[in-house]
Design an enzyme around this catalytic site. Structure first.
Site, short mmCIF file in Angstrom:
data_model
loop_
_atom_site.label_atom_id
_atom_site.label_comp_id
_atom_site.label_asym_id
_atom_site.label_seq_id
_atom_site.Cartn_x
_atom_site.Cartn_y
_atom_site.Cartn_z
N CYS A 96 10.36 6.63 -5.17
CA CYS A 96 9.67 6.14 -6.38
C CYS A 96 9.36 7.26 -7.38
O CYS A 96 9.03 7.00 -8.53
CB CYS A 96 8.39 5.42 -6.02
SG CYS A 96 8.67 4.01 -4.96
N HIS B 184 3.04 4.71 -11.75
CA HIS B 184 4.01 4.00 -10.90
C HIS B 184 3.40 2.64 -10.54
O HIS B 184 2.22 2.55 -10.21
CB HIS B 184 4.29 4.81 -9.64
CG HIS B 184 5.16 4.10 -8.66
ND1 HIS B 184 6.30 3.43 -9.03
CD2 HIS B 184 5.06 3.94 -7.31
CE1 HIS B 184 6.87 2.89 -7.96
NE2 HIS B 184 6.13 3.19 -6.91
N ASN C 130 7.47 -3.65 -7.70
CA ASN C 130 7.70 -2.22 -7.51
C ASN C 130 9.20 -1.93 -7.66
O ASN C 130 9.98 -2.22 -6.75
CB ASN C 130 7.20 -1.79 -6.12
CG ASN C 130 7.39 -0.30 -5.87
OD1 ASN C 130 8.07 0.39 -6.63
ND2 ASN C 130 6.78 0.19 -4.81
N1 ACO Z 1 1.73 -12.43 3.11
C1 ACO Z 1 0.68 -12.76 3.88
N2 ACO Z 1 0.13 -11.92 4.78
C2 ACO Z 1 0.66 -10.69 4.88
C3 ACO Z 1 1.76 -10.27 4.10
C4 ACO Z 1 2.30 -11.21 3.19
N3 ACO Z 1 3.34 -10.91 2.38
N4 ACO Z 1 2.06 -9.00 4.43
C5 ACO Z 1 1.18 -8.62 5.37
N5 ACO Z 1 0.34 -9.63 5.65
C6 ACO Z 1 -0.77 -9.66 6.61
C7 ACO Z 1 -0.67 -8.60 7.68
O1 ACO Z 1 0.16 -9.03 8.74
C8 ACO Z 1 -2.10 -8.45 8.09
O2 ACO Z 1 -2.44 -9.50 8.96
P1 ACO Z 1 -3.44 -9.27 10.20
O3 ACO Z 1 -4.74 -8.86 9.60
O4 ACO Z 1 -3.47 -10.61 10.86
O5 ACO Z 1 -2.80 -8.18 11.02
C9 ACO Z 1 -2.90 -8.67 6.79
O6 ACO Z 1 -1.97 -9.35 5.90
C10 ACO Z 1 -3.38 -7.39 6.14
O7 ACO Z 1 -2.28 -6.45 6.09
P2 ACO Z 1 -2.47 -5.02 5.46
O8 ACO Z 1 -1.18 -4.29 5.58
O9 ACO Z 1 -3.69 -4.37 6.02
O10 ACO Z 1 -2.74 -5.41 3.94
P3 ACO Z 1 -3.08 -4.46 2.74
O11 ACO Z 1 -4.31 -4.92 2.09
O12 ACO Z 1 -2.98 -3.01 3.11
O13 ACO Z 1 -1.90 -4.78 1.71
C11 ACO Z 1 0.16 -3.79 0.98
C12 ACO Z 1 -0.58 -4.53 2.10
C13 ACO Z 1 0.20 -4.65 -0.24
C14 ACO Z 1 1.57 -3.48 1.45
C15 ACO Z 1 -0.59 -2.48 0.64
O14 ACO Z 1 -0.93 -1.80 1.84
C16 ACO Z 1 0.20 -1.55 -0.25
O15 ACO Z 1 0.42 -1.83 -1.39
N6 ACO Z 1 0.58 -0.38 0.26
C17 ACO Z 1 1.22 0.65 -0.54
C18 ACO Z 1 2.63 0.35 -0.95
C19 ACO Z 1 3.13 1.55 -1.73
O16 ACO Z 1 2.43 2.11 -2.53
N7 ACO Z 1 4.32 2.02 -1.49
C20 ACO Z 1 4.66 3.33 -2.06
C21 ACO Z 1 5.70 3.34 -2.99
S1 ACO Z 1 7.10 2.45 -2.50
C22 ACO Z 1 8.47 3.55 -2.39
O17 ACO Z 1 8.36 4.70 -2.35
C23 ACO Z 1 9.85 2.92 -2.22
#
Ligand code: ACO
Length: 320
Positions: free
Chosen positions: A112, A247, A277
């Protein structure tokens, strides 16, 4: 000698994928995606459409806004993690599309952060007088690397392209760029196959691998630090930044960076709700949106920042 942004361009593929459609593909909900990421819809490529296809549209738009003919371009640097081919690199493929020949053209792979890395490289060539008209691209078809059965990643990623034209200037321009990487975090966000290690199809159990929650925490801390680094390097106060162009990974990460800068969200260019993203494309796409809708004006001071797999991260302070 400095470089300055003479023009911007962006392009999104026509096909829009909504959260409602994703609800039918995986166990997710519009409410979950909106509240956790800020994403409402995203653009994805159609069969046969490639990264260079998207980049060509963005490049032509940037050249037009700079008032530059393709023949004037003497340097192409192309940030992408999703190249059309292993080689020739996307820079060369784009050069051919533009009908120009001979100038250096290469791609930069920094996930990214690919556009920020590319901008920093092009800035050096222009400052040294080795390029007079540099085309800088960030373009991706990241949805080609996604496992569409993995709800943790398939709701996040999207496709697009952004571009800028850099020209020499007596005044900045690109004021400073700051690049970093730390491979200790390679297991938190990666694609599990490649040429040398062996290709894997992005199907069941494969595709982009991400420990989202851990990525999120490191991203917020790291982007906070790079904001400080950029301000300190230029002896600037937070209040002197006119626009944050971040980003677009997650609205909550963007909000955290804006808070760090004590900036209201009205001073942040936000596209994540409609773009998702788009990896290396996200910063130049957001920049182009802000320029074209008239929010970003000549003379404004912009802070561009990105964070991605590796981890890699970086920022650019830009006097537009
Ligand atoms: N729909 C419904 N539920 C979901 C989904 C979905 N799409 N995805 C995950 N869940 C569930 C999980 O299984 C988990 O369930 P559990 O509590 O029963 O175990 C719950 O939701 C919470 O999951 P978390 O991963 O803790 O959710 P979080 O609030 O952290 O959000 C997210 C997840 C959106 C991915 C976030 O962590 C994020 O944005 N992370 C950073 C992404 C990023 O910045 N990437 C970097 C750049 S990308 C690159 O370089 C290519």
């Amino acid at each position: 000698m400095y470089s300055r942004i003479a023009g911007t361009g962006g392009y999104l593929p026509e096909r829009v994928l909504t959260n409602a459609e994703l609800e039918k593909m995986v166990d997710t909900s519009d409410e979950w995606i909106r509240s956790r990421t800020g994403i409402i819809s995203r653009h994805i490529v159609s069969p046969g459409e490639t990264t260079v296809d998207l980049a060509e549209h963005a490049a032509r738009a940037a050249l037009q806004s700079a008032g530059v003919e393709p023949q004037e371009v003497d340097f192409i640097v192309f940030g992408t993690t999703t190249p059309d081919l292993i080689f020739p690199n996307c820079g060369v493929l784009l050069q051919q599309r533009l009908g120009i020949h001979g100038c250096p053209a290469f791609s930069v792979e920094a996930a990214c952060t690919g556009f920020i890395y590319s901008l920093s490289i092009a800035d050096k060539f222009v400052r040294l007088g080795e390029a007079k008209c540099a085309l800088v691209i960030g373009a991706e078809t990241l949805t080609r690397m996604v496992n569409w059965k993995d709800r943790q990643t398939c709701v996040l990623f999207a496709d697009g392209a952004g571009a800028v034209v850099l020209k020499p200037s007596d005044e900045p321009g690109i004021v400073s760029t700051h690049l970093h990487a730390d491979g200790r975090y390679q297991d938190l966000l990666y694609y599990p196959g490649g040429v040398s290690k062996g290709w894997v199809e992005p199907g069941d159990g494969q595709g982009v691998q991400m420990r989202g929650n851990e990525v999120f925490k490191v991203a917020v801390n790291t982007l906070g630090r790079i904001v400080d680094e950029t301000l300190e390097a230029n002896k600037l106060q937070k209040s002197q930044i006119d626009w944050l162009v971040p980003h677009q990974a997650n609205i909550r990460i963007i909000q955290a960076t804006a808070k760090k800068l004590e900036m209201p969200l009205e001073k942040v260019i936000i596209t994540v709700h409609e773009h998702g993203n788009t990896s290396a494309a996200s910063v130049p796409l957001a920049l182009d949106v802000g320029v074209r809708d008239g929010r970003i004006k000549r003379g404004d001071l912009l802070l561009l920042e990105a964070f991605g797999g590796g981890f890699t991260w970086g920022s650019a302070l830009v006097r537009y």
